[in-house]
Design a protein around this motif. Structure first.
Motif, mmCIF file in Angstrom:
data_model
loop_
_atom_site.group_PDB
_atom_site.id
_atom_site.type_symbol
_atom_site.label_atom_id
_atom_site.label_comp_id
_atom_site.label_asym_id
_atom_site.label_seq_id
_atom_site.Cartn_x
_atom_site.Cartn_y
_atom_site.Cartn_z
ATOM 1 N N ALA A 169 1.136 -1.219 -0.003
ATOM 2 C CA ALA A 169 -0.085 0.206 -0.005
ATOM 3 C C ALA A 169 0.876 1.233 0.001
ATOM 4 C CB ALA A 169 -0.993 -0.115 1.280
ATOM 5 N N SER A 170 2.163 1.213 0.683
ATOM 6 C CA SER A 170 2.943 2.282 0.889
ATOM 7 C C SER A 170 3.272 2.906 -0.697
ATOM 8 C CB SER A 170 4.139 2.178 1.477
ATOM 9 O OG SER A 170 5.004 1.031 1.016
ATOM 10 N N SER A 171 3.577 2.009 -1.779
ATOM 11 C CA SER A 171 3.710 2.393 -3.154
ATOM 12 C C SER A 171 2.696 3.064 -3.950
ATOM 13 C CB SER A 171 3.890 1.208 -4.100
ATOM 14 O OG SER A 171 2.801 0.443 -3.934
ATOM 15 N N GLU A 172 1.283 3.325 -3.111
ATOM 16 C CA GLU A 172 0.129 4.059 -3.660
ATOM 17 C C GLU A 172 -0.006 5.312 -2.767
ATOM 18 O OE1 GLU A 172 -1.433 3.531 -6.595
ATOM 19 O OE2 GLU A 172 -0.723 1.668 -7.222
ATOM 20 N N PHE A 173 -0.243 4.972 -1.484
ATOM 21 C CA PHE A 173 -0.781 5.961 -0.837
ATOM 22 C C PHE A 173 0.198 6.536 0.323
ATOM 23 C CE2 PHE A 173 -3.597 2.317 -1.550
ATOM 24 C CZ PHE A 173 -4.776 3.093 -2.316
ATOM 25 N N PRO A 174 -0.056 7.724 1.052
ATOM 26 C CA PRO A 174 0.678 8.187 2.153
ATOM 27 C C PRO A 174 0.087 7.567 3.296
ATOM 28 C CG PRO A 174 -0.846 9.987 1.337
ATOM 29 C CD PRO A 174 -0.779 8.765 0.521
ATOM 30 N N LEU A 175 0.833 6.842 4.142
ATOM 31 C CA LEU A 175 0.182 5.804 5.117
ATOM 32 C C LEU A 175 0.757 6.394 6.574
ATOM 33 C CD1 LEU A 175 1.468 2.355 4.297
ATOM 34 C CD2 LEU A 175 -0.700 3.606 3.693
ATOM 35 N N PHE A 176 -0.393 6.742 7.357
ATOM 36 C CA PHE A 176 -0.295 7.339 8.860
ATOM 37 C C PHE A 176 -1.002 6.254 9.861
ATOM 38 C CE2 PHE A 176 -0.051 10.556 5.848
ATOM 39 C CZ PHE A 176 0.786 11.662 6.478
ATOM 40 N N PHE A 177 -0.613 6.614 11.024
ATOM 41 C CA PHE A 177 -1.315 5.601 12.071
ATOM 42 C C PHE A 177 -2.329 6.696 12.469
ATOM 43 C CE2 PHE A 177 3.326 4.614 12.810
ATOM 44 C CZ PHE A 177 3.219 3.236 12.597
ATOM 45 N N SER A 178 -3.584 6.171 12.936
ATOM 46 C CA SER A 178 -4.460 6.723 13.585
ATOM 47 C C SER A 178 -5.224 5.977 14.526
ATOM 48 C CB SER A 178 -5.495 7.518 12.434
ATOM 49 O OG SER A 178 -6.029 6.156 11.850
ATOM 50 N N LYS A 179 -5.919 6.787 15.448
ATOM 51 C CA LYS A 179 -6.831 5.892 16.395
ATOM 52 C C LYS A 179 -8.148 5.437 15.801
ATOM 53 C CE LYS A 179 -4.260 6.295 19.928
ATOM 54 N NZ LYS A 179 -4.543 7.175 21.182
ATOM 55 N N VAL A 180 -8.586 4.175 16.114
ATOM 56 C CA VAL A 180 -9.769 3.431 15.640
ATOM 57 C C VAL A 180 -10.852 4.485 16.348
ATOM 58 C CG1 VAL A 180 -11.216 1.484 15.705
ATOM 59 C CG2 VAL A 180 -8.775 1.251 15.427
ATOM 60 N N ALA A 199 -5.997 3.910 -8.355
ATOM 61 C CA ALA A 199 -4.926 3.263 -7.626
ATOM 62 C C ALA A 199 -4.529 2.020 -8.228
ATOM 63 C CB ALA A 199 -5.097 3.031 -6.141
ATOM 64 N N HIS A 200 -3.403 1.310 -8.124
ATOM 65 C CA HIS A 200 -3.067 0.071 -8.490
ATOM 66 C C HIS A 200 -3.177 -0.941 -7.668
ATOM 67 C CE1 HIS A 200 -1.552 1.714 -12.547
ATOM 68 N NE2 HIS A 200 -0.791 2.470 -11.804
ATOM 69 N N TYR A 201 -3.324 -0.411 -6.271
ATOM 70 C CA TYR A 201 -3.604 -1.528 -5.268
ATOM 71 C C TYR A 201 -4.956 -0.910 -4.471
ATOM 72 C CZ TYR A 201 -3.226 -4.121 -1.197
ATOM 73 O OH TYR A 201 -3.506 -5.202 -0.014
ATOM 74 N N THR A 202 -5.714 -2.247 -4.193
ATOM 75 C CA THR A 202 -6.903 -1.931 -3.705
ATOM 76 C C THR A 202 -6.678 -2.566 -2.217
ATOM 77 O OG1 THR A 202 -8.015 -2.015 -5.683
ATOM 78 C CG2 THR A 202 -9.375 -2.164 -3.454
ATOM 79 N N PRO A 203 -7.026 -1.854 -1.056
ATOM 80 C CA PRO A 203 -6.728 -2.576 0.258
ATOM 81 C C PRO A 203 -7.927 -3.465 0.698
ATOM 82 C CG PRO A 203 -6.370 0.001 0.606
ATOM 83 C CD PRO A 203 -6.860 -0.378 -0.887
ATOM 84 N N LEU A 204 -7.566 -4.234 1.702
ATOM 85 C CA LEU A 204 -8.594 -5.393 1.819
ATOM 86 C C LEU A 204 -10.093 -4.705 2.322
ATOM 87 C CD1 LEU A 204 -6.433 -8.003 3.875
ATOM 88 C CD2 LEU A 204 -7.640 -8.295 1.684
ATOM 89 N N SER A 205 -9.630 -3.471 3.008
ATOM 90 C CA SER A 205 -10.881 -2.845 3.452
ATOM 91 C C SER A 205 -12.041 -2.552 2.556
ATOM 92 C CB SER A 205 -10.455 -1.692 4.427
ATOM 93 O OG SER A 205 -9.755 -0.957 3.476
ATOM 94 N N LEU A 206 -11.414 -2.294 1.193
ATOM 95 C CA LEU A 206 -12.254 -2.021 -0.059
ATOM 96 C C LEU A 206 -12.582 -3.316 -0.751
ATOM 97 C CD1 LEU A 206 -10.855 1.173 -1.606
ATOM 98 C CD2 LEU A 206 -12.608 0.974 0.073
ATOM 99 N N GLN A 207 -11.521 -4.288 -0.853
ATOM 100 C CA GLN A 207 -11.901 -5.520 -1.551
ATOM 101 C C GLN A 207 -13.243 -6.266 -0.999
ATOM 102 O OE1 GLN A 207 -8.659 -8.134 -2.580
ATOM 103 N NE2 GLN A 207 -7.122 -6.380 -1.930
ATOM 104 N N THR A 208 -13.361 -6.232 0.292
ATOM 105 C CA THR A 208 -14.606 -7.045 0.855
ATOM 106 C C THR A 208 -15.902 -6.305 0.806
ATOM 107 O OG1 THR A 208 -13.746 -5.796 3.078
ATOM 108 C CG2 THR A 208 -13.025 -7.957 2.624
ATOM 109 N N LEU A 209 -15.806 -4.949 0.491
ATOM 110 C CA LEU A 209 -17.164 -4.257 0.203
ATOM 111 C C LEU A 209 -18.097 -4.922 -0.735
ATOM 112 C CD1 LEU A 209 -16.200 -0.698 0.189
ATOM 113 C CD2 LEU A 209 -17.339 -2.020 2.217
ATOM 114 N N PRO A 210 -19.260 -4.877 -0.641
ATOM 115 C CA PRO A 210 -20.142 -4.374 0.279
ATOM 116 C C PRO A 210 -20.517 -5.515 1.478
ATOM 117 C CG PRO A 210 -21.601 -5.190 -1.519
ATOM 118 C CD PRO A 210 -20.108 -5.504 -1.909
#
Length: 249
Positions: free
Chosen positions: A42-53, A82-93
């Motif tokens: 994912a880092s090859s596509e997006f800026p990644l950060f930590f965040s609180k749930v 984007a060339h990569y789709t995170p699991l959080s999107l692949q599982t929708l809906p």
């Protein structure tokens, strides 16, 4: 508004998922959860950060996809660029609902999703009422993500305990000379990382965390891509630069 309900052949026997409609769903997420196992890719596509749930002190990894609510600049003209789709999107809906303490779960579908219909796309069930290969694959992805989320949560808690997470603010500079401060994000505490001893580094490396931390640090340069995509999608509020500052909160 979402409307999740348990998937069943009696209720959803004729339901299909039109995956061409999924970017419409993606466009509402300005941040996407990314699991540890997929962070390097994912880092090859997006800026990644930590965040609180939300409503929690638990950390997660987030791909920054937009600078405002319901803004996802990786969706351009209803297409996912984007060339990569995170699991959080692949599982929708779809989603998994954990039941009790025995780890069992049921599969849910968002019946209000734009991708859900009865005319086009991939069927959920065969004529025999057995799950289709499409539905089986979605369930496997959800189970994979569920395990990945548990792994990510445990390792990020350990990383936070080691002082390797520091809060930052984004300072967004617009071409009209206005600025906006965005908080709630964090990145790798590079200074603290450099003070770790050999045993601590070996521990992180053994859990394949060192490469993830390095890639999260490097992904900050993807902010340049975020700016380009933002300016293409929202030329009326073009950005000239984004800077990181240690959070004062």
């Amino acid at each position: 508004m979402q409307n999740f309900e348990p998937v069943s052949p009696q209720i959803h026997g004729d339901v299909r998922i039109d995956e061409h409609q999924l970017p419409v769903l993606y466009s509402h997420f300005h941040m996407l959860n990314v699991e540890l196992k997929e962070a390097v890719q994912a880092s090859s596509e997006f800026p990644l950060f930590f965040s609180k749930v939300a409503n929690s002190q638990r950390w997660t990894i987030s791909a920054l996809c937009g600078l405002g609510l319901n803004e996802n600049v990786f969706v351009q003209r209803d297409e996912w660029v984007a060339h990569y789709t995170p699991l959080s999107l692949q599982t929708l809906p779809f989603s998994l609902q954990i039941e009790g303490n025995n780890g069992e779960h049921s599969l849910l579908i968002d019946s209000a999703s734009a991708a859900v219909n009865t005319k086009s796309g991939s069927a959920l069930f065969l004529s025999s009422k057995r799950p289709s290969a499409f539905l089986d694959n979605k369930r496997k992805l959800l189970e994979e993500r569920s395990m990945a989320m548990a792994q990510t949560g445990a390792l990020l808690e350990e990383i936070a305990t080691m002082g390797l997470i520091r809060a930052v603010d984004l300072i967004i500079e617009y071409t009209d000379n206005t600025q906006q401060r965005v908080g709630g994000l964090a990145t790798v505490n590079e200074q603290q990382l450099q003070t770790l001893d050999a045993e601590q580094l070996a521990l992180l490396n053994g859990k394949q965390c060192l490469s993830v931390l390095a890639n999260i640090l490097g992904s900050i340069f993807q902010l340049n891509r975020l700016i380009r995509l933002h300016n293409k999608k929202y030329p009326g509020k073009a950005i000239s630069n984004i800077k990181l500052e240690t959070s004062k909160a």
